[in-house]
Enzyme design. Structure first.
Site, PDB file in Angstrom:
ATOM      1  N   GLU A 107      -4.926  -4.462  -2.085  1.00 41.42           N
ATOM      2  CA  GLU A 107      -4.383  -4.270  -3.828  1.00 41.42           C
ATOM      3  C   GLU A 107      -3.038  -5.029  -3.946  1.00 41.42           C
ATOM      4  OE1 GLU A 107      -6.184   0.074  -3.203  1.00 41.42           O
ATOM      5  OE2 GLU A 107      -4.461  -0.175  -4.414  1.00 41.42           O
ATOM      6  N   CYS A 128       4.046  -5.637  -6.047  1.00 41.87           N
ATOM      7  CA  CYS A 128       3.793  -4.619  -5.228  1.00 41.87           C
ATOM      8  C   CYS A 128       2.856  -5.263  -4.256  1.00 41.87           C
ATOM      9  CB  CYS A 128       3.428  -3.195  -5.701  1.00 41.87           C
ATOM     10  SG  CYS A 128       3.172  -1.996  -4.313  1.00 41.87           S
ATOM     11  N   CYS A 135      -4.264   1.624   6.727  1.00 40.96           N
ATOM     12  CA  CYS A 135      -3.042   2.108   7.496  1.00 40.96           C
ATOM     13  C   CYS A 135      -3.461   2.972   8.622  1.00 40.96           C
ATOM     14  CB  CYS A 135      -2.077   2.644   6.610  1.00 40.96           C
ATOM     15  SG  CYS A 135      -0.329   3.009   7.134  1.00 40.96           S
ATOM     16  N   CYS A 139      -0.448   9.207   6.643  1.00 34.31           N
ATOM     17  CA  CYS A 139       0.285  10.347   6.083  1.00 34.31           C
ATOM     18  C   CYS A 139      -0.801  11.316   5.306  1.00 34.31           C
ATOM     19  CB  CYS A 139       1.325   9.789   5.274  1.00 34.31           C
ATOM     20  SG  CYS A 139       2.490   8.584   6.028  1.00 34.31           S
ATOM     21  N   CYS A 142      -2.015  10.456   1.556  1.00 29.77           N
ATOM     22  CA  CYS A 142      -1.943   8.907   1.089  1.00 29.77           C
ATOM     23  C   CYS A 142      -3.411   8.548   1.187  1.00 29.77           C
ATOM     24  CB  CYS A 142      -0.903   8.162   1.826  1.00 29.77           C
ATOM     25  SG  CYS A 142      -1.128   6.453   1.586  1.00 29.77           S
ATOM     26  N   GLY A 198      -0.659  -0.290   3.545  1.00 24.07           N
ATOM     27  CA  GLY A 198      -0.296  -0.580   5.033  1.00 24.07           C
ATOM     28  C   GLY A 198       1.020  -0.161   5.165  1.00 24.07           C
ATOM     29  N   GLU A 199       1.393  -0.451   6.444  1.00 25.68           N
ATOM     30  CA  GLU A 199       2.829  -0.204   6.773  1.00 25.68           C
ATOM     31  C   GLU A 199       3.529  -1.473   7.405  1.00 25.68           C
ATOM     32  OE1 GLU A 199       5.551   2.147   6.959  1.00 25.68           O
ATOM     33  OE2 GLU A 199       6.518   0.454   8.101  1.00 25.68           O
ATOM     34  N   SER A 230       9.112  -0.934   2.061  1.00 20.72           N
ATOM     35  CA  SER A 230       9.167   0.400   2.198  1.00 20.72           C
ATOM     36  C   SER A 230       8.593   0.825   3.584  1.00 20.72           C
ATOM     37  CB  SER A 230       8.312   0.769   1.158  1.00 20.72           C
ATOM     38  OG  SER A 230       8.208   2.398   1.269  1.00 20.72           O
ATOM     39  N   SER A 253      10.308   6.162   3.250  1.00 17.58           N
ATOM     40  CA  SER A 253       9.591   7.011   2.568  1.00 17.58           C
ATOM     41  C   SER A 253       9.937   8.475   3.584  1.00 17.58           C
ATOM     42  CB  SER A 253       8.229   6.680   2.804  1.00 17.58           C
ATOM     43  OG  SER A 253       7.907   5.777   2.037  1.00 17.58           O
ATOM     44  N   LEU A 254      10.746   9.316   2.897  1.00 21.02           N
ATOM     45  CA  LEU A 254      11.171  10.514   3.633  1.00 21.02           C
ATOM     46  C   LEU A 254      10.059  11.451   3.164  1.00 21.02           C
ATOM     47  CD1 LEU A 254      13.855  10.974   5.224  1.00 21.02           C
ATOM     48  CD2 LEU A 254      14.718  12.120   3.136  1.00 21.02           C
ATOM     49  N   HIS A 255       9.955  11.795   1.894  1.00 14.00           N
ATOM     50  CA  HIS A 255       9.196  12.983   1.632  1.00 14.00           C
ATOM     51  C   HIS A 255       9.306  14.441   2.190  1.00 14.00           C
ATOM     52  CE1 HIS A 255       7.674   9.380   0.117  1.00 14.00           C
ATOM     53  NE2 HIS A 255       6.520   9.039   1.043  1.00 14.00           N
ATOM     54  N   ASN A 329       0.971  11.347  -7.091  1.00 11.47           N
ATOM     55  CA  ASN A 329      -0.084  10.770  -7.661  1.00 11.47           C
ATOM     56  C   ASN A 329      -1.361  11.507  -7.043  1.00 11.47           C
ATOM     57  OD1 ASN A 329      -1.144   9.480  -9.661  1.00 11.47           O
ATOM     58  ND2 ASN A 329      -0.744   7.448  -8.831  1.00 11.47           N
ATOM     59  N   CYS A 372      -0.890   3.621  -4.053  1.00 15.97           N
ATOM     60  CA  CYS A 372      -1.162   3.140  -2.782  1.00 15.97           C
ATOM     61  C   CYS A 372      -2.565   3.308  -2.363  1.00 15.97           C
ATOM     62  CB  CYS A 372      -0.088   3.693  -1.935  1.00 15.97           C
ATOM     63  SG  CYS A 372      -0.101   3.535  -0.153  1.00 15.97           S
TER      64      CYS A 372
HETATM   65  N1  SAH Z   1       3.627   2.167   4.529  1.00 13.14           N
HETATM   66  C1  SAH Z   1       4.911   2.095   3.674  1.00 13.14           C
HETATM   67  C2  SAH Z   1       4.665   1.321   2.387  1.00 13.14           C
HETATM   68  C3  SAH Z   1       3.425   1.624   1.402  1.00 13.14           C
HETATM   69  S1  SAH Z   1       3.288   3.259   0.884  1.00 13.14           S
HETATM   70  C4  SAH Z   1       5.497   3.553   3.350  1.00 13.14           C
HETATM   71  O1  SAH Z   1       4.738   4.436   3.744  1.00 13.14           O
HETATM   72  O2  SAH Z   1       6.719   3.528   2.891  1.00 13.14           O
HETATM   73  C5  SAH Z   1       4.376   2.946  -0.666  1.00 13.14           C
HETATM   74  C6  SAH Z   1       5.038   4.275  -1.000  1.00 13.14           C
HETATM   75  O3  SAH Z   1       3.964   5.172  -1.730  1.00 13.14           O
HETATM   76  C7  SAH Z   1       5.434   5.346   0.097  1.00 13.14           C
HETATM   77  O4  SAH Z   1       6.774   5.867  -0.169  1.00 13.14           O
HETATM   78  C8  SAH Z   1       4.144   6.430  -0.034  1.00 13.14           C
HETATM   79  O5  SAH Z   1       4.717   7.481   0.577  1.00 13.14           O
HETATM   80  C9  SAH Z   1       3.866   6.242  -1.334  1.00 13.14           C
HETATM   81  N2  SAH Z   1       2.706   6.857  -1.760  1.00 13.14           N
HETATM   82  C10 SAH Z   1       1.586   6.856  -0.976  1.00 13.14           C
HETATM   83  N3  SAH Z   1       0.722   7.698  -1.674  1.00 13.14           N
HETATM   84  C11 SAH Z   1       1.061   8.396  -2.805  1.00 13.14           C
HETATM   85  C12 SAH Z   1       0.524   8.910  -4.104  1.00 13.14           C
HETATM   86  N4  SAH Z   1      -0.750   9.440  -3.847  1.00 13.14           N
HETATM   87  N5  SAH Z   1       1.482   9.266  -4.792  1.00 13.14           N
HETATM   88  C13 SAH Z   1       2.835   8.807  -4.841  1.00 13.14           C
HETATM   89  N6  SAH Z   1       3.201   8.118  -4.038  1.00 13.14           N
HETATM   90  C14 SAH Z   1       2.461   7.826  -2.915  1.00 13.14           C
HETATM   91 FE1  SF4 Z   2       0.540   4.249   5.551  1.00  9.83          FE
HETATM   92 FE2  SF4 Z   2       2.684   4.473   3.860  1.00  9.83          FE
HETATM   93 FE3  SF4 Z   2       0.271   5.414   3.362  1.00  9.83          FE
HETATM   94 FE4  SF4 Z   2       1.838   6.555   5.237  1.00  9.83          FE
HETATM   95  S1  SF4 Z   2       2.332   6.382   3.036  1.00  9.83           S
HETATM   96  S2  SF4 Z   2      -0.479   6.099   5.241  1.00  9.83           S
HETATM   97  S3  SF4 Z   2       2.520   4.605   6.007  1.00  9.83           S
HETATM   98  S4  SF4 Z   2       0.722   3.371   3.559  1.00  9.83           S
END
Ligand code: SAH
Ligand code: SF4
Length: 388
Positions: A107, A128, A135, A139, A142, A198-199, A230, A253-255, A329, A372
């Site tokens: 995507e 984006c 991936c 996480c 995700c 993806g990462e 990211s 991506s800290l979270h 989301n 994502c």
């Molecule tokens: N893998 C990388 C880049 C792709 S994800 C990473 O994790 O940073 C891009 C961003 O979208 C990350 O900050 C991720 O945590 C966030 N993300 C993933 N799923 C999401 C969701 N359902 N709602 C909001 N942000 C989300």
């Molecule tokens: Fe992969 Fe980024 Fe999603 Fe984590 S947030 S599963 S690293 S795409």
């Protein structure tokens, strides 16, 4: 002008031993053309077809001699993505689902006119990009990680996401009624966020090659400071990226601001706990100066408690980083929810009281599954025969 679903000229068997044409840098092509004893200006002509005209096949390249085109066709593959789905939200965010040559889906999301999200206020069109199919990092919140990792994208598959969206936009501009202003052949995308599926730093070499092509004046022409990568926090690759000559922005991506909270959401935290991540981030910031952002998704009852404020503020201050708060989301089939707006505002205000620069990003494109990995997941679950 070809459209984004155009099928490229078929390559003969055994063709493409030098890889895809859109994975090549200027130096690669110059070296190859020198071996072939082709004049150097032919490289410039080829690049103009690829990145100004965004050609999808060799036959279009009418100012290259036929023998050279045949030679190119034998040496390089030339694959284009095919549009499997497209959704445009009323606020103009556009989401594209592409089918790759092996049937896998990825995507890309186009987010227009979103001032100061990343980079400067003149931000006009941000794209984006995805870097992998699926991936491996899993996480918990995700969609991209839900069905595991399939493969890395090749450099051309990363570059092609930009070109395919620009071809789509050119085709819109060429159809008069209600068309939006655009100059076919002109650049639409001037900001990139590497935040799709993806990462990115797990596909480091392909990503960097693609970004060099997208940054180069002969390629995408997108300034490195307008490209944000990211990462979920791959420590060795963050250090490696700090040594690159190009000045990319980095978003981490800290979270979660404690190992306990972050570890509940992100398995990668076991391998690279916060202390190591913070040291690598600090190193990046020292090398690059002011290019670091911390991403923090707010998930109700998980990481939106005020206990996270002090450690988050301490980390942001130590790194000199801005914090982007993103309301979660929700993803079908996952138990997590976004906090009420009042709770989001409370978290932001508490951070600001700690003298941290923070933004609360109420995302565009929520109504078209712009987070994502979500469109791909839905497509794979609903389209017959769509599983890749
Ligand atoms: N893998 C990388 C880049 C792709 S994800 C990473 O994790 O940073 C891009 C961003 O979208 C990350 O900050 C991720 O945590 C966030 N993300 C993933 N799923 C999401 C969701 N359902 N709602 C909001 N942000 C989300
Ligand atoms: Fe992969 Fe980024 Fe999603 Fe984590 S947030 S599963 S690293 S795409």
């Amino acid at each position: 002008m070809s459209n984004s679903t155009a099928v490229p000229t078929p390559s003969p068997p055994g063709a493409g031993s030098l890889g895809d044409i859109r994975s090549q840098t200027l130096e690669d092509l110059q070296g190859q053309f020198a071996l072939w004893k082709e004049p150097a200006y032919r490289v410039a002509q080829l690049l103009e077809w690829l990145y100004t005209h965004r050609a999808t096949g060799w036959d279009a390249m009418t100012n290259l001699p036929k023998a050279l085109r045949q030679r190119l066709q034998r040496a390089y593959s030339f694959s284009a993505v095919e549009m499997a789905r497209h959704q445009g939200a009323p606020d103009d965010t556009q989401k594209f689902l592409w089918r790759l040559s092996d049937g896998a889906f990825i995507e890309t999301v186009l987010i227009p006119a979103n001032p100061a999200l990343y980079g400067e206020a003149s931000d006009r069109h941000t794209l984006c990009l995805s870097t992998q199919v699926g991936c491996a990092y899993g996480c918990r919140f995700c969609a991209s990680g839900l069905e595991g990792w399939k493969r890395n994208l090749h450099p051309n598959e990363i570059v092609e996401q930009v070109l395919a969206v620009e071809r789509w936009h050119d085709a819109l501009a060429a159809s008069p009624p209600g068309s939006r202003p655009a100059a076919p052949g002109g650049r639409l995308v001037n900001n990139l966020v590497i935040m799709g599926m993806g990462e990115p730093l797990a596909n480091y070499d392909h990503l960097l090659r693609a970004l060099r092509i997208l940054n180069a004046p002969w390629g995408g022409g997108i300034g490195a400071r307008r490209i944000t990568i990211s990462t979920s926090g791959l420590v060795p690759q963050i250090r490696r990226l700090a040594e690159e000559p190009l000045q990319f922005r980095l978003a981490i991506s800290l979270h979660g601001a404690t190992d306990e909270t972050r570890g509940r959401l992100m398995p990668v935290n076991t391998k690279y706990p916060l202390a190591q991540l913070a040291a690598a981030a600090r190193y990046y910031q020292e090398k690059k100066g002011g290019l670091l952002t911390l991403e923090y998704i707010l998930i109700a009852g998980v990481n939106d408690g005020l206990d996270q404020i002090k450690p988050l503020a301490a980390l942001a201050r130590r790194l000199g980083a801005k914090v982007n708060l993103i309301p979660y989301n929700p993803v079908d089939g996952l138990p997590w929810a976004r906090p009420e707006e009042a709770a989001q505002d409370r978290f932001l205000a508490a951070l600001e009281r700690e003298k941290v620069t923070a933004t609360l990003r109420r995302e565009k494109g929520r109504d078209i599954d712009a987070a994502c990995g979500q469109l791909r997941l839905k497509t794979e679950r609903t389209l017959p025969g769509a599983a890749s």
